[in-house]
Design a protein around this motif. Structure first.
Motif, mmCIF file in Angstrom:
data_model
loop_
_atom_site.group_PDB
_atom_site.id
_atom_site.type_symbol
_atom_site.label_atom_id
_atom_site.label_comp_id
_atom_site.label_asym_id
_atom_site.label_seq_id
_atom_site.Cartn_x
_atom_site.Cartn_y
_atom_site.Cartn_z
ATOM 1 N N LEU A 202 0.876 -1.157 0.000
ATOM 2 C CA LEU A 202 0.000 0.000 0.000
ATOM 3 C C LEU A 202 0.916 1.210 0.000
ATOM 4 C CD1 LEU A 202 -2.785 1.331 0.150
ATOM 5 C CD2 LEU A 202 -2.571 1.291 2.653
ATOM 6 N N MET A 203 0.979 1.910 -1.140
ATOM 7 C CA MET A 203 1.846 3.072 -1.278
ATOM 8 C C MET A 203 1.150 4.279 -0.645
ATOM 9 S SD MET A 203 4.221 1.496 -2.874
ATOM 10 C CE MET A 203 5.342 2.844 -3.232
ATOM 11 N N ILE A 204 1.831 4.899 0.318
ATOM 12 C CA ILE A 204 1.264 6.015 1.082
ATOM 13 C C ILE A 204 2.002 7.283 0.683
ATOM 14 C CG2 ILE A 204 0.754 6.895 3.389
ATOM 15 C CD1 ILE A 204 1.047 3.905 4.311
ATOM 16 N N GLY A 205 1.363 8.076 -0.175
ATOM 17 C CA GLY A 205 2.006 9.249 -0.737
ATOM 18 C C GLY A 205 2.032 10.418 0.231
ATOM 19 N N CYS A 206 3.212 11.016 0.388
ATOM 20 C CA CYS A 206 3.404 12.120 1.334
ATOM 21 C C CYS A 206 4.227 13.237 0.692
ATOM 22 C CB CYS A 206 4.125 11.634 2.590
ATOM 23 S SG CYS A 206 3.270 10.354 3.521
ATOM 24 N N HIS A 207 4.141 14.407 1.309
ATOM 25 C CA HIS A 207 4.998 15.544 0.967
ATOM 26 C C HIS A 207 5.690 15.981 2.250
ATOM 27 C CE1 HIS A 207 5.780 19.932 0.657
ATOM 28 N NE2 HIS A 207 6.156 19.626 -0.573
ATOM 29 N N VAL A 208 6.968 16.350 2.138
ATOM 30 C CA VAL A 208 7.721 16.752 3.323
ATOM 31 C C VAL A 208 8.730 17.819 2.924
ATOM 32 C CG1 VAL A 208 9.492 14.957 3.025
ATOM 33 C CG2 VAL A 208 9.021 15.879 5.323
ATOM 34 N N ARG A 209 9.020 18.716 3.833
ATOM 35 C CA ARG A 209 9.995 19.777 3.572
ATOM 36 C C ARG A 209 11.326 19.431 4.243
ATOM 37 N NH1 ARG A 209 7.702 23.787 0.952
ATOM 38 N NH2 ARG A 209 5.443 24.047 1.080
ATOM 39 N N ALA A 210 12.388 19.583 3.489
ATOM 40 C CA ALA A 210 13.725 19.238 3.973
ATOM 41 C C ALA A 210 14.365 20.411 4.707
ATOM 42 C CB ALA A 210 14.606 18.821 2.805
ATOM 43 N N SER A 211 15.300 20.083 5.596
ATOM 44 C CA SER A 211 16.045 21.099 6.335
ATOM 45 C C SER A 211 17.330 21.492 5.625
ATOM 46 C CB SER A 211 16.382 20.584 7.740
ATOM 47 O OG SER A 211 15.211 20.271 8.459
ATOM 48 N N ASN A 212 17.774 20.669 4.680
ATOM 49 C CA ASN A 212 19.009 20.933 3.954
ATOM 50 C C ASN A 212 18.934 20.253 2.598
ATOM 51 O OD1 ASN A 212 19.325 18.342 5.578
ATOM 52 N ND2 ASN A 212 21.096 18.202 4.223
ATOM 53 N N ASP A 213 19.882 20.568 1.702
ATOM 54 C CA ASP A 213 19.868 19.961 0.372
ATOM 55 C C ASP A 213 21.156 19.218 0.035
ATOM 56 O OD1 ASP A 213 21.539 22.108 0.084
ATOM 57 O OD2 ASP A 213 20.573 22.899 -1.725
ATOM 58 N N ALA A 214 22.023 19.004 1.032
ATOM 59 C CA ALA A 214 23.277 18.285 0.796
ATOM 60 C C ALA A 214 23.001 16.786 0.724
ATOM 61 C CB ALA A 214 24.285 18.590 1.897
ATOM 62 N N ILE A 215 23.335 16.163 -0.403
ATOM 63 C CA ILE A 215 23.039 14.747 -0.622
ATOM 64 C C ILE A 215 24.263 13.887 -0.292
ATOM 65 C CG2 ILE A 215 22.446 13.005 -2.351
ATOM 66 C CD1 ILE A 215 20.909 15.170 -3.849
ATOM 67 N N THR A 216 24.041 12.888 0.553
ATOM 68 C CA THR A 216 25.043 11.845 0.806
ATOM 69 C C THR A 216 24.376 10.530 0.420
ATOM 70 O OG1 THR A 216 25.987 13.108 2.649
ATOM 71 C CG2 THR A 216 26.561 10.768 2.500
ATOM 72 N N LEU A 217 24.685 10.050 -0.773
ATOM 73 C CA LEU A 217 23.946 8.946 -1.370
ATOM 74 C C LEU A 217 24.340 7.604 -0.763
ATOM 75 C CD1 LEU A 217 21.889 8.557 -3.736
ATOM 76 C CD2 LEU A 217 23.857 7.893 -5.132
ATOM 77 N N ASP A 218 23.328 6.794 -0.440
ATOM 78 C CA ASP A 218 23.549 5.406 -0.051
ATOM 79 C C ASP A 218 23.476 4.582 -1.335
ATOM 80 O OD1 ASP A 218 23.571 2.799 0.823
ATOM 81 O OD2 ASP A 218 21.976 3.039 2.302
ATOM 82 N N THR A 219 24.628 4.171 -1.845
ATOM 83 C CA THR A 219 24.669 3.485 -3.134
ATOM 84 C C THR A 219 24.177 2.042 -3.064
ATOM 85 O OG1 THR A 219 26.999 2.941 -2.729
ATOM 86 C CG2 THR A 219 26.531 4.932 -4.013
ATOM 87 N N THR A 220 23.884 1.556 -1.862
ATOM 88 C CA THR A 220 23.243 0.238 -1.767
ATOM 89 C C THR A 220 21.737 0.343 -1.941
ATOM 90 O OG1 THR A 220 22.904 0.294 0.644
ATOM 91 C CG2 THR A 220 25.048 -0.493 -0.150
ATOM 92 N N GLU A 221 21.200 1.570 -1.898
ATOM 93 C CA GLU A 221 19.762 1.806 -2.027
ATOM 94 C C GLU A 221 19.403 2.481 -3.345
ATOM 95 O OE1 GLU A 221 17.247 1.078 -0.029
ATOM 96 O OE2 GLU A 221 18.271 0.342 1.759
ATOM 97 N N LEU A 222 20.229 3.445 -3.777
ATOM 98 C CA LEU A 222 19.921 4.244 -4.956
ATOM 99 C C LEU A 222 21.136 4.336 -5.873
ATOM 100 C CD1 LEU A 222 18.061 7.306 -3.348
ATOM 101 C CD2 LEU A 222 17.004 5.403 -4.592
ATOM 102 N N ALA A 223 20.853 4.434 -7.171
ATOM 103 C CA ALA A 223 21.920 4.677 -8.138
ATOM 104 C C ALA A 223 22.262 6.161 -8.210
ATOM 105 C CB ALA A 223 21.497 4.167 -9.515
ATOM 106 N N ASP A 224 21.280 7.028 -7.916
ATOM 107 C CA ASP A 224 21.502 8.466 -7.973
ATOM 108 C C ASP A 224 20.340 9.171 -7.297
ATOM 109 O OD1 ASP A 224 22.798 10.849 -8.641
ATOM 110 O OD2 ASP A 224 21.772 11.015 -10.568
ATOM 111 N N ALA A 225 20.567 10.412 -6.897
ATOM 112 C CA ALA A 225 19.517 11.284 -6.373
ATOM 113 C C ALA A 225 19.888 12.713 -6.728
ATOM 114 C CB ALA A 225 19.351 11.132 -4.862
#
Length: 266
Positions: A202-225
């Motif tokens: 059951l996909m539960i769609g949400c919107h959220v506001r971030a506190s920062n925009d610095a990305i530290t990618l978890d490459t075991t989860e995502l190829a890119d962000a």
């Protein structure tokens, strides 16, 4: 004879399409020998069934381009019916043995339950809650590309709700784990939900506001962000880039349209 029972025509778990790209229905005489039948409900007084396949679907959800093409052609009502039937019969195919004692299970209550013949345990179709969220920072959206996805395809971040978590906590944890971006759980806003039969979310769609925009990618989860502007999102939904948007039958597609219709924020 309008009372005749109907059987959903499937090739394993793949739907067969007929005129006007509608689902095909046959009679119970076409059920595979020895197959268990699940009761889907009544349509104009006619009972509708689906046959449980010999095996469930263990492949990644994007591994079957033929299925995605068929789903894109189905009318909304047929797509919803197929999604529910697929989730149910796939669950049956993967739960033929009791999780408590390992004994054989048998279909019960028209297919909405399985009972163990050895220990008597009752098992029920499950639905797994998944948060899928639009993360916004100063008018831009954070979108990710999953492992194994085609180059250029981006979508909303998503993740399973873990035991003991609220939806707000799951949103904040998943965003932080996958991208290193901090989102206050107090800013999480529920938008909409969608059942997703791969296999039973059951996909539960949400919107959220971030506190920062610095990305530290978890490459075991995502190829890119990456962060995308409103113009980027609008252009992608029009099919003109700069990224490939989620397919129309996915809730992520509708969330992106919802976001574009909200007042722009600085």
């Amino acid at each position: 004879m309008t009372w005749r029972a109907r059987l959903l025509a499937l090739d394993g778990l793949t739907p067969q399409l007929g005129d006007a790209d509608r689902l095909v229905w046959t009679t119970l005489a076409d059920a595979p020998d020895g197959a268990e039948l699940v009761f889907l409900g009544l349509d104009d007084g006619r009972p509708c069934f689906a046959a449980i396949p010999a095996a469930g679907d263990a492949a990644p959800r994007l591994a079957n381009p033929q299925l995605w093409g068929l789903m894109a052609r189905l009318p909304a009502a047929d797509l919803a019916l197929y999604g529910g039937a697929r989730s149910l019969i796939d669950w049956h195919a993967r739960h033929r043995f009791c999780a408590q004692c390992g004994g054989d299970t048998r279909l019960a209550k028209g297919g909405w339950q399985r009972d163990c013949g050895a220990c008597g345990a009752q098992h029920f179709p499950r639905t797994d809650p998944v948060t899928i969220m639009l993360v916004e920072y100063r008018g831009r959206l954070l979108l990710g590309r999953g492992l194994g996805w085609g180059e250029g395809r981006y979508s909303a971040l998503a993740g399973f709700v873990e035991p003991g978590e609220s939806l707000e906590e799951a949103v904040a944890r998943e965003v932080l784990e996958e991208t290193g971006v901090t989102v206050p759980s107090a800013t999480v806003r529920y938008i909409a939900s969608q059942p997703w039969p791969f296999p039973s979310q059951l996909m539960i769609g949400c919107h959220v506001r971030a506190s920062n925009d610095a990305i530290t990618l978890d490459t075991t989860e995502l190829a890119d962000a990456r962060w995308f502007s409103r113009e980027d999102v609008a252009t992608a939904l029009a099919g003109k880039g700069p990224f490939t948007a989620p397919p129309q039958q996915a809730i992520a597609h509708h969330l992106l349209h919802w976001w574009l219709n909200q007042p722009a924020t600085a």
